[in-house]
Enzyme design. Structure first.
Site, short mmCIF file in Angstrom:
data_model
loop_
_atom_site.label_atom_id
_atom_site.label_comp_id
_atom_site.label_asym_id
_atom_site.label_seq_id
_atom_site.Cartn_x
_atom_site.Cartn_y
_atom_site.Cartn_z
N ASN A 208 0.86 -1.19 0.00
CA ASN A 208 0.00 0.00 0.00
C ASN A 208 0.89 1.24 0.00
O ASN A 208 2.12 1.13 0.02
CB ASN A 208 -0.96 -0.03 1.19
CG ASN A 208 -0.21 -0.05 2.51
OD1 ASN A 208 0.51 0.86 2.84
ND2 ASN A 208 -0.38 -1.14 3.26
N ASP A 276 -4.43 -5.97 4.90
CA ASP A 276 -5.51 -6.75 5.49
C ASP A 276 -5.46 -8.21 5.04
O ASP A 276 -5.88 -9.09 5.77
CB ASP A 276 -6.86 -6.14 5.11
CG ASP A 276 -7.07 -4.82 5.84
OD1 ASP A 276 -6.80 -4.78 7.05
OD2 ASP A 276 -7.46 -3.82 5.18
N LYS A 286 7.81 -18.24 -9.69
CA LYS A 286 7.14 -17.14 -10.36
C LYS A 286 5.93 -17.63 -11.17
O LYS A 286 6.05 -18.58 -11.95
CB LYS A 286 8.13 -16.43 -11.28
CG LYS A 286 7.56 -15.17 -11.87
CD LYS A 286 8.56 -14.48 -12.78
CE LYS A 286 7.85 -13.39 -13.56
NZ LYS A 286 8.64 -12.90 -14.66
N ASP A 304 -4.83 -9.34 12.99
CA ASP A 304 -5.01 -7.93 13.35
C ASP A 304 -4.19 -7.67 14.62
O ASP A 304 -4.58 -8.04 15.73
CB ASP A 304 -6.50 -7.64 13.58
CG ASP A 304 -6.74 -6.14 13.71
OD1 ASP A 304 -5.91 -5.46 14.35
OD2 ASP A 304 -7.75 -5.65 13.18
N ILE A 305 -3.05 -7.05 14.42
CA ILE A 305 -2.08 -6.88 15.52
C ILE A 305 -2.67 -5.97 16.60
O ILE A 305 -2.59 -6.25 17.80
CB ILE A 305 -0.76 -6.29 14.97
CG1 ILE A 305 -0.24 -7.17 13.84
CG2 ILE A 305 0.26 -6.14 16.07
CD1 ILE A 305 0.79 -6.51 12.94
N PHE A 323 -4.54 3.50 14.68
CA PHE A 323 -4.80 4.52 13.67
C PHE A 323 -5.97 4.08 12.82
O PHE A 323 -6.26 2.90 12.70
CB PHE A 323 -3.55 4.71 12.79
CG PHE A 323 -2.61 5.73 13.35
CD1 PHE A 323 -1.89 5.45 14.50
CD2 PHE A 323 -2.46 6.98 12.76
CE1 PHE A 323 -1.03 6.39 15.05
CE2 PHE A 323 -1.60 7.92 13.29
CZ PHE A 323 -0.89 7.63 14.44
N LYS A 341 -11.99 -2.91 17.95
CA LYS A 341 -10.64 -3.44 18.19
C LYS A 341 -10.34 -3.55 19.68
O LYS A 341 -9.49 -4.33 20.08
CB LYS A 341 -9.61 -2.52 17.54
CG LYS A 341 -9.83 -2.35 16.05
CD LYS A 341 -8.64 -2.78 15.26
CE LYS A 341 -8.82 -2.45 13.80
NZ LYS A 341 -7.77 -3.05 12.97
O1 C5P Z 1 -8.64 -2.33 10.43
P1 C5P Z 1 -7.86 -1.14 9.96
O2 C5P Z 1 -6.72 -1.52 9.06
O3 C5P Z 1 -8.66 -0.04 9.42
O4 C5P Z 1 -7.25 -0.57 11.32
C1 C5P Z 1 -6.19 0.28 11.37
C2 C5P Z 1 -5.46 0.11 12.66
O5 C5P Z 1 -5.26 -1.27 12.97
C3 C5P Z 1 -4.07 0.67 12.61
O6 C5P Z 1 -3.71 1.10 13.90
C4 C5P Z 1 -3.23 -0.51 12.17
O7 C5P Z 1 -1.89 -0.38 12.58
C5 C5P Z 1 -3.90 -1.64 12.89
N1 C5P Z 1 -3.88 -2.93 12.18
C6 C5P Z 1 -3.12 -3.96 12.68
N2 C5P Z 1 -3.13 -5.19 12.06
C7 C5P Z 1 -3.86 -5.38 10.94
C8 C5P Z 1 -4.64 -4.33 10.41
C9 C5P Z 1 -4.62 -3.13 11.05
O8 C5P Z 1 -2.46 -3.77 13.69
N3 C5P Z 1 -3.85 -6.55 10.35
#
Ligand code: C5P
Length: 399
Positions: A208, A276, A286, A304-305, A323, A341
């Site tokens: 991204n 995501d 390849k 999702d960390i 964020f 979250k």
């Molecule tokens: O779910 P979304 O990507 O909109 O959420 C953004 C927040 O979640 C940010 O703080 C990002 O660092 C964190 N995040 C994460 N792990 C993911 C997706 C998002 O820690 N897989």
């Protein structure tokens, strides 16, 4: 002010060693005690007598000084200091530090210590740019070594470029930032930053547009307030801040492992733009272009960390900040995201292309807390970072 601080100053063998004499004066003016160590090569540039006179202390020069050795002198010497400063840090000294060599007094002191270290590199521009030096620099940064400079400019060897040692007052500022009693002193903070790259096959990946600029600025601002910062970064476009421990990762999975592995911490700031999705299965070779057929990519959801850390049952940091990069209904979406979250704060921003925020130098954020939403005026990412760091300091002090 640095009153009562003890600095072990290792002077390496480079022409910039003359500036270290001024550095000693500046540090002593501010109340620091400076114990000087000269490498053999440094003695070609400055004399032990002038160093000792300015420091008001004996100069240490030899690993095998017998009196000292009987008392384990070199081990003691490195541990009683509040900070080890290497100025100038030559390419050779940096290489020794990065590989853990200990074949003279300076390198032995650096290996025998668990005291924080700050280096002020100085060398010819080609030596600085050489991949070996850049590799060593990355290793040292990863080990938590703070780096001041080098500056760009004319060099004693007649070339131009990065390689000039920072000016004494710049080194003093870096030392003050490292030793200062900021409001986050003693706090450990993990910051995730940058994008992640999710491989499709050995040559392609999903990514991204995150530059890592905001996360880097936050790590820098937290460190400036005295926090011990663990900076977990994906492949960003901006270099990591100085003086923080850097872990470089590529994928969301690696970022998760590094962030969880850095706990316990007082605070975690998840500023990374984590992908995501990743491939359900990464191709091992390849993917070929074939006539009449398009590849079908099957996705799997990434961990999702932020949610995982926010919902830890044991060892949850007392403040978890996420964020939210949104393009519509910023406040409503971010408020919902905070609840979903389980984090404490969400820093929300509008990343619609028209705002120029993603990849730009400015940001306009809304801080969502349990108390509601607070919109900040548009300002530089550094200012957003400074303001957020101050709020984090305040919250940790009150909590
Ligand atoms: O779910 P979304 O990507 O909109 O959420 C953004 C927040 O979640 C940010 O703080 C990002 O660092 C964190 N995040 C994460 N792990 C993911 C997706 C998002 O820690 N897989």
């Amino acid at each position: 002010m640095l009153s009562g601080k003890r600095i072990l100053l290792i002077i390496g063998g480079g022409i910039a060693a003359y500036k270290s004499l001024d550095l000693i004066r500046r540090l002593r003016e501010r109340g620091a005690a400076v114990t000087p160590v000269l490498t053999k090569a440094a003695e070609q540039f400055v004399t032990p007598l002038s160093v000792a006179a300015l420091a008001g202390q004996n100069v240490h020069r030899d690993l095998f000084d017998l009196t000292q050795e009987a008392e384990m002198g070199h081990i003691q010497l490195s541990r009683v200091a509040d900070l080890l400063v290497v100025a100038p840090a030559t390419a050779d000294l940096m290489a020794k530090m990065a590989t853990g060599r200990a074949d003279d007094l300076a390198s032995t002191l650096l290996l025998a210590t668990d005291t924080p270290v700050l280096i002020a590199p100085a060398m010819n521009v080609r030596m600085w740019d050489h991949p070996a030096t850049q590799r060593n620099l990355a290793t040292l940064r990863g080990d938590g070594v703070a780096v001041s400079g080098p500056n760009e400019g004319d060099m004693a060897c007649g070339e131009y470029g990065p390689g000039r040692m920072s000016e004494p007052l710049e080194i003093v500022a870096a030392i003050e930032a490292r030793l200062g009693d900021g409001p986050l002193k003693g706090r450990r903070i993990v910051v995730t930053s940058g994008p992640t790259h999710e491989p499709i096959d050995p040559v392609r990946y999903i990514a991204n547009r995150s530059s890592g600029a905001q996360g880097t600025a936050i790590a820098r601002a937290l460190s400036a307030l005295g926090a011990e910062v663990i900076f977990v970064t994906g492949p960003a476009q901006v270099p990591p801040p100085e003086g923080v421990a850097v872990t470089r990762v590529e994928t969301a999975g690696e970022m998760r492992e590094a962030a969880l592995g850095a706990l316990p911490a007082d605070t975690v700031v998840c500023a990374a733009a984590v992908a995501d999705w990743r491939m359900a299965e990464e191709a091992t070779s390849k993917i070929k272009k074939t006539k009449g057929g398009l590849p079908v990519l099957t996705f799997a959801e990434n961990p999702d960390i932020l949610a995982e850390i926010s919902q830890l049952e044991a060892g949850r940091p007392s403040l978890v900040v996420g964020f939210a990069a949104e393009t519509d209904d910023v406040e409503a979406n971010a408020t919902a995201k905070r609840a979903r979250k389980g984090c404490d704060w969400i820093v929300a921003n509008d990343v619609s292309p028209a705002t120029g925020i993603m990849g730009g130098t400015e940001n306009a954020v809304t801080l969502i807390t349990a108390g509601g939403a607070e919109s900040w005026p548009r300002m530089g990412k550094d200012q957003v970072a400074a303001r957020l760091a101050a709020r984090i300091a305040e919250a940790l002090q009150n909590g």
